[in-house]
Design an enzyme around this catalytic site. Structure first.
Site, PDB file in Angstrom:
ATOM      1  N   PHE A 105     -49.604 -73.050  52.067  1.00 52.05           N
ATOM      2  CA  PHE A 105     -48.795 -72.332  53.062  1.00 52.05           C
ATOM      3  C   PHE A 105     -49.526 -71.136  53.674  1.00 52.05           C
ATOM      4  O   PHE A 105     -49.154 -70.667  54.746  1.00 52.05           O
ATOM      5  CB  PHE A 105     -47.449 -71.903  52.453  1.00 52.05           C
ATOM      6  CG  PHE A 105     -47.448 -70.527  51.852  1.00 52.05           C
ATOM      7  CD1 PHE A 105     -47.876 -70.312  50.561  1.00 52.05           C
ATOM      8  CD2 PHE A 105     -47.024 -69.446  52.594  1.00 52.05           C
ATOM      9  CE1 PHE A 105     -47.886 -69.044  50.012  1.00 52.05           C
ATOM     10  CE2 PHE A 105     -47.026 -68.167  52.061  1.00 52.05           C
ATOM     11  CZ  PHE A 105     -47.461 -67.970  50.774  1.00 52.05           C
ATOM     12  N   LYS A 106     -50.583 -70.638  53.018  1.00 57.49           N
ATOM     13  CA  LYS A 106     -51.281 -69.474  53.572  1.00 57.49           C
ATOM     14  C   LYS A 106     -51.906 -69.770  54.935  1.00 57.49           C
ATOM     15  O   LYS A 106     -52.178 -68.858  55.707  1.00 57.49           O
ATOM     16  CB  LYS A 106     -52.317 -68.962  52.591  1.00 57.49           C
ATOM     17  CG  LYS A 106     -51.654 -68.311  51.374  1.00 57.49           C
ATOM     18  CD  LYS A 106     -52.633 -67.546  50.517  1.00 57.49           C
ATOM     19  CE  LYS A 106     -51.903 -66.845  49.378  1.00 57.49           C
ATOM     20  NZ  LYS A 106     -51.247 -67.795  48.452  1.00 57.49           N
ATOM     21  N   ASP A 107     -52.133 -71.057  55.240  1.00 53.41           N
ATOM     22  CA  ASP A 107     -52.632 -71.431  56.569  1.00 53.41           C
ATOM     23  C   ASP A 107     -51.708 -70.909  57.668  1.00 53.41           C
ATOM     24  O   ASP A 107     -52.174 -70.494  58.731  1.00 53.41           O
ATOM     25  CB  ASP A 107     -52.671 -72.962  56.712  1.00 53.41           C
ATOM     26  CG  ASP A 107     -53.840 -73.578  55.955  1.00 53.41           C
ATOM     27  OD1 ASP A 107     -54.878 -72.903  55.793  1.00 53.41           O
ATOM     28  OD2 ASP A 107     -53.706 -74.739  55.536  1.00 53.41           O
ATOM     29  N   ALA A 110     -52.306 -67.127  58.124  1.00 47.77           N
ATOM     30  CA  ALA A 110     -53.705 -66.800  58.431  1.00 47.77           C
ATOM     31  C   ALA A 110     -54.069 -67.269  59.837  1.00 47.77           C
ATOM     32  O   ALA A 110     -54.793 -66.588  60.560  1.00 47.77           O
ATOM     33  CB  ALA A 110     -54.640 -67.430  57.402  1.00 47.77           C
TER      34      ALA A 110
END
Ligand SMILES: *Cc1c(COP(=O)(O)O)cnc(C)c1O
Length: 443
Positions: A105-107, A110
């Site tokens: 989920f950090k995509d 970011a």
């Protein structure tokens, strides 16, 4: 919208400055000065909106310094992948946040941050260099988010031999404006080197050096969007109008903070479950009212191994430090490694779906609260693709699962990294000598 520090000792700034500074000068995290309320016509029409139109609507409340058309373009460029709400069982849904390039989920945050930074840099005709230290996942999300983004070079420092082969391949095979530095040392060495560089005026001025850590508002604000999108899909795809409970597998608590912002904005959400692994300082805080940070312990859901979650300060600010009010909205559960593996097996047997260890922590927390059948709608944030954690998944299923396509490709590519000693002089020489990639490519 202005952003002020949770410590209240530095001046409020606009989105651009909060984005570039990362942290306020008094050492506090930036928070929006007030949480805007979404217009009723918009909330009433949620089920007919798309991810991108919801994105523009949400972000426009938090960002005054980018015009609406540019915002939509920026969101479209950041999110080229779907965020589906998938039914697992009666009244139990997964919000699949892992369809971006690094399958976590950090995509989502970011990539938005990268596009927003690039937008301002283009306008200001400036170039910056970002240095990040990583113990695995953050580095690859940042590297992929900024890959080929104009006006930005990225140096990722990672500890040699201490991250998984998969994680290493994801960071070191991009090339272009992404420079991987393999440090002969620990994660702490990497972090120290980045801090030294950020404190070195000569390097900071020569390269416009900054960092891109997870507390940046440029990563937090876009995460609100997918919770609103989840409700839109619950209504349109699954025909459910009842406000759901949202379960968030949590480590640094940024993802839960974004969910709480979505609710404060008027999104129909009933309540939250904060699901943690053995790193249970927040469940303990909600139970006792006292926050005691501790050193983190290693678990199977390692992206949530955080002993001093920085976003708790933002949650406390939102709830005006009333732990009783917070308790009314947020239930917290801590899940062991044994239960995590057991949940991967249980969910697979019941539904045929394979969970990653982080999502499994969330699903187990939900089952502990509701038992085997769910009386009302529950959405679990699915934060990573199971293919990223083959060893733990194999423990649960007793068999291997195939590597996802994107990871298979990364595994086959040539690793490009520079091996360095944990020595600041070498890092400094490297930063000062290497030309930025846009200088190479400018004709
Ligand atoms: C970072 C991460 C988390 C924790 O998210 P926070 O916002 O730090 O609470 C959960 N799952 C995965 C897979 C992650 O990478």
């Amino acid at each position: 919208m202005r952003y002020s520090s949770v410590n209240g000792k530095s001046p409020a700034v606009g989105f651009r400055d909060a984005l570039f500074h990362g942290m306020a000068s008094d050492g506090g995290l930036y928070v929006p000065e007030q949480i805007p309320h979404l217009p009723t016509p918009f909330l009433d029409s949620l089920s007919s909106q798309s991810l991108h139109t919801i994105g523009r609507q949400i972000v426009s409340h938090f960002v005054d310094d980018i015009p609406a058309q540019d915002l939509l373009r920026l969101i479209e460029r950041a999110w080229t992948f779907p965020i589906p709400l998938v039914k697992l069982e009666e009244n139990l849904f997964l919000l699949e946040l892992f369809h971006g390039p690094t399958l976590a989920f950090k995509d989502v945050g970011a990539r938005f941050m990268a596009q927003a930074l690039s937008y301002f840099l283009e306008k200001e005709q400036r170039h910056i260099t970002i240095a990040v230290a990583t113990s695995g996942d953050t580095g690859s999300a940042v590297a992929h988010g900024f890959y080929n983004v104009p006006h930005v070079d990225v140096f990722v420092l990672y500890p040699s031999g201490r991250i998984s082969k998969l994680q290493e391949q994801q960071m070191t095979t991009l090339g272009g404006n992404i420079h991987a530095l393999e440090v002969r040392g620990t994660f702490d060495d990497c972090q120290r080197l980045v801090k030294q560089a950020l404190a070195d005026r000569e390097v900071v001025e020569a390269r416009n050096l900054t960092t891109a850590n997870s507390i940046n508002v440029g990563r937090l604000i876009p995460q609100i969007i997918y919770y609103v999108w989840a409700i839109a899909q619950l209504q349109s795809l699954h025909g459910i109008q009842t406000p759901p409970t949202i379960v968030v597998p949590s480590g640094n608590f940024g993802n839960l903070t974004a969910a709480a912002y979505a609710q404060s904005m008027g999104t129909p959400i009933d309540s939250f479950v904060a699901a943690t692994n053995a790193n249970d300082v927040v469940p303990e805080y909600l139970a006792s009212g006292t926050f005691t940070p501790r050193a983190s312990v290693q678990t199977y859901s390692n992206a949530m191994d955080v002993g001093n979650p920085s976003n708790l300060a933002r949650l406390q600010f939102l709830y005006k430090n009333h732990v009783e009010t917070m308790r009314r909205d947020i239930q917290a559960e801590s899940v062991t490694d044994e239960e995590t593996v057991d949940e991967i097996r249980t969910t697979y047997e019941r539904t045929g779906t394979v969970l990653d260890p982080h999502t499994a922590v969330g699903v187990r927390a939900a089952r502990r609260i509701y038992g085997s059948a769910f009386p009302k709608p529950v959405i679990v944030a699915a934060t990573a693709h199971p293919g990223k954690f083959p060893e733990v998944v194999q423990r649960g299923l007793g068999k291997q699962i195939p590597l996802p396509l994107a990871l298979g490709e990364a595994m086959r590519k040539q690793k490009q990294s520079l091996f360095i000693k944990p020595n600041y002089r070498d890092v400094k020489a490297l930063l000062l000598s290497s030309r930025s990639s846009s200088e190479h490519s400018q004709r």
